[in-house]
Structures are given as C-alpha cells and as structure tokens.
Design a protein around this motif. Sequence first.
Motif, short mmCIF file in Angstrom:
data_model
loop_
_atom_site.label_atom_id
_atom_site.label_comp_id
_atom_site.label_asym_id
_atom_site.label_seq_id
_atom_site.Cartn_x
_atom_site.Cartn_y
_atom_site.Cartn_z
N ASP A 152 2.83 1.77 -13.69
CA ASP A 152 1.88 2.94 -12.57
C ASP A 152 2.34 4.34 -12.64
N LEU A 153 0.38 3.87 -12.79
CA LEU A 153 -0.54 5.62 -12.90
C LEU A 153 -0.52 6.75 -12.16
N TYR A 154 0.04 5.75 -10.68
CA TYR A 154 0.29 6.49 -9.16
C TYR A 154 1.15 7.84 -9.74
N LEU A 155 2.29 7.52 -10.53
CA LEU A 155 3.04 8.76 -10.92
C LEU A 155 2.61 10.16 -11.57
N ALA A 156 1.40 9.85 -12.06
CA ALA A 156 1.18 10.97 -13.14
C ALA A 156 0.00 11.31 -11.38
N ALA A 157 -0.52 11.20 -10.42
CA ALA A 157 -1.00 11.80 -9.15
C ALA A 157 0.27 12.52 -8.09
N VAL A 158 1.45 11.87 -8.06
CA VAL A 158 2.53 12.08 -7.64
C VAL A 158 3.26 13.62 -8.39
N PHE A 159 2.92 13.62 -9.72
CA PHE A 159 3.47 14.42 -10.01
C PHE A 159 2.88 15.77 -9.86
N ALA A 160 1.46 15.84 -10.51
CA ALA A 160 0.40 16.57 -9.97
C ALA A 160 0.40 17.59 -9.17
N PHE A 161 1.09 16.55 -8.33
CA PHE A 161 0.76 17.00 -6.52
C PHE A 161 1.51 17.74 -6.04
N GLY A 162 2.54 17.48 -7.08
CA GLY A 162 4.30 17.69 -6.72
C GLY A 162 4.28 19.29 -7.31
N PHE A 194 -11.87 14.45 -2.05
CA PHE A 194 -11.83 14.11 -4.04
C PHE A 194 -10.77 14.11 -4.53
N ASN A 195 -9.78 14.68 -3.97
CA ASN A 195 -7.96 14.38 -4.04
C ASN A 195 -7.50 13.01 -4.20
N TYR A 205 0.55 -1.46 0.11
CA TYR A 205 -0.09 -0.07 -0.12
C TYR A 205 0.84 1.44 0.37
N SER A 206 2.24 1.34 -0.49
CA SER A 206 3.03 2.64 0.03
C SER A 206 3.09 3.52 -0.71
N ASP A 207 2.52 3.14 -2.35
CA ASP A 207 1.53 4.25 -3.70
C ASP A 207 0.91 5.18 -2.97
N TYR A 208 -0.27 3.52 -2.59
CA TYR A 208 -1.60 4.31 -2.06
C TYR A 208 -1.35 5.86 -0.97
N LEU A 209 -0.49 5.46 0.18
CA LEU A 209 0.30 6.34 1.37
C LEU A 209 0.58 6.68 0.27
N SER A 210 2.03 7.19 -0.27
CA SER A 210 2.39 8.37 -0.89
C SER A 210 1.25 9.45 -1.91
N ILE A 211 0.50 9.35 -2.32
CA ILE A 211 -0.48 9.67 -3.25
C ILE A 211 -1.25 10.81 -2.11
N ALA A 212 -2.24 9.69 -0.71
CA ALA A 212 -2.97 10.15 0.28
C ALA A 212 -2.65 10.98 1.19
N VAL A 213 -0.75 11.33 1.11
CA VAL A 213 -0.06 12.00 1.69
C VAL A 213 0.49 13.76 1.13
N LEU A 214 0.69 13.22 -0.04
CA LEU A 214 0.43 14.54 -1.06
C LEU A 214 -0.90 15.55 -1.62
N ALA A 251 -6.26 7.70 -5.34
CA ALA A 251 -6.26 6.26 -5.31
C ALA A 251 -7.07 5.37 -6.64
N LEU A 252 -7.64 6.08 -6.92
CA LEU A 252 -8.46 5.86 -8.40
C LEU A 252 -7.15 5.58 -9.36
N LEU A 253 -6.08 6.20 -9.79
CA LEU A 253 -5.69 6.28 -10.75
C LEU A 253 -4.58 5.53 -10.03
N ALA A 254 -4.25 4.76 -8.87
CA ALA A 254 -2.92 4.31 -8.38
C ALA A 254 -3.59 2.18 -8.45
N PHE A 255 -5.19 3.03 -8.20
CA PHE A 255 -5.32 1.36 -8.24
C PHE A 255 -5.91 0.54 -10.56
N LEU A 256 -6.10 1.93 -10.36
CA LEU A 256 -6.09 1.76 -11.69
C LEU A 256 -5.01 1.19 -12.63
N GLY A 257 -3.38 1.90 -12.77
CA GLY A 257 -2.50 1.66 -12.68
C GLY A 257 -2.08 0.35 -12.27
#
Length: 118
Positions: free
Chosen positions: A82-92, A64-65, A26-35, A70-76
């Motif tokens: 690695d779709l979660y990277l798109a969210a990481v980039f956007a939030f960054g 919503f964020n 779940y580390s990918d999901y957690l990183s996105i949630a923190v961001l 999380a949906l992006l990460a799950f679909l990835g």
Amino acid sequence: MWLPILFLVIGLSLGLLTDLQIPAAYSDYLSIAVLAAFDTLLGGIRAHLERKFDEVVFITGFFFNVALAALLAFLGVQLGVDLYLAAVFAFGVRLFQNIAIIRRIIIDQNLLVKLRKK
C-alpha cells in the motif's frame, strides 16, 4: 488568487452536475488525486496570502503532485504494498501545515487592521 478559486468552482461544478461512477478499484487513485488537488489549492491560497503566487508553479505543481502520487499508487499495486498511504500521509501533513499557515496569516492581518484602527 482567482486561479485556485476558478479551478475549485470548475471541479465542484463538474462533480455535482455529472453522475460519474468511479470503480472501487480506482478508489486509491482517486483519494490521492483529491488530496493532491486540495494540497495544491491550499498551497496556492497560501502563496497568494504571502504575495508569492505564481500561476506556472501552481499549474505544474498540481499536475506533478497528481502524477507522482498516481505513480506511487500504481507501483504499490504492482508490488502488492500500500504505497499510496505514503502519498496520503505526505499530502495530509502538507494540508494541515498549509491550513495552519493560512490561519496564522489571516489572524495576523486581522490583528494589524484592528491595531491600525486604534
């Protein structure tokens, strides 16, 4: 301004007082949630400094964020990409933009205070 700080204190307290172990899966999901949380927090601080803060926008924006990321990460994970990277980039990007704007507002406010004193 009190709502973002309240949630920050609650989150930090829960994190420090509990011995919660997150599985590595779940580390990918957690990183996105923190961001997403930091993005929402800094967005709330920015909105407060701009005198545009709305509690409903703050709360719904956070959930919503997190849900969208999380949906992006799950679909990835389901697609093997690695779709979660798109969210990481956007939030960054949004984090750095909000920090820059907050810094600029604080600098401008301090300059105005100094100019008024002269």
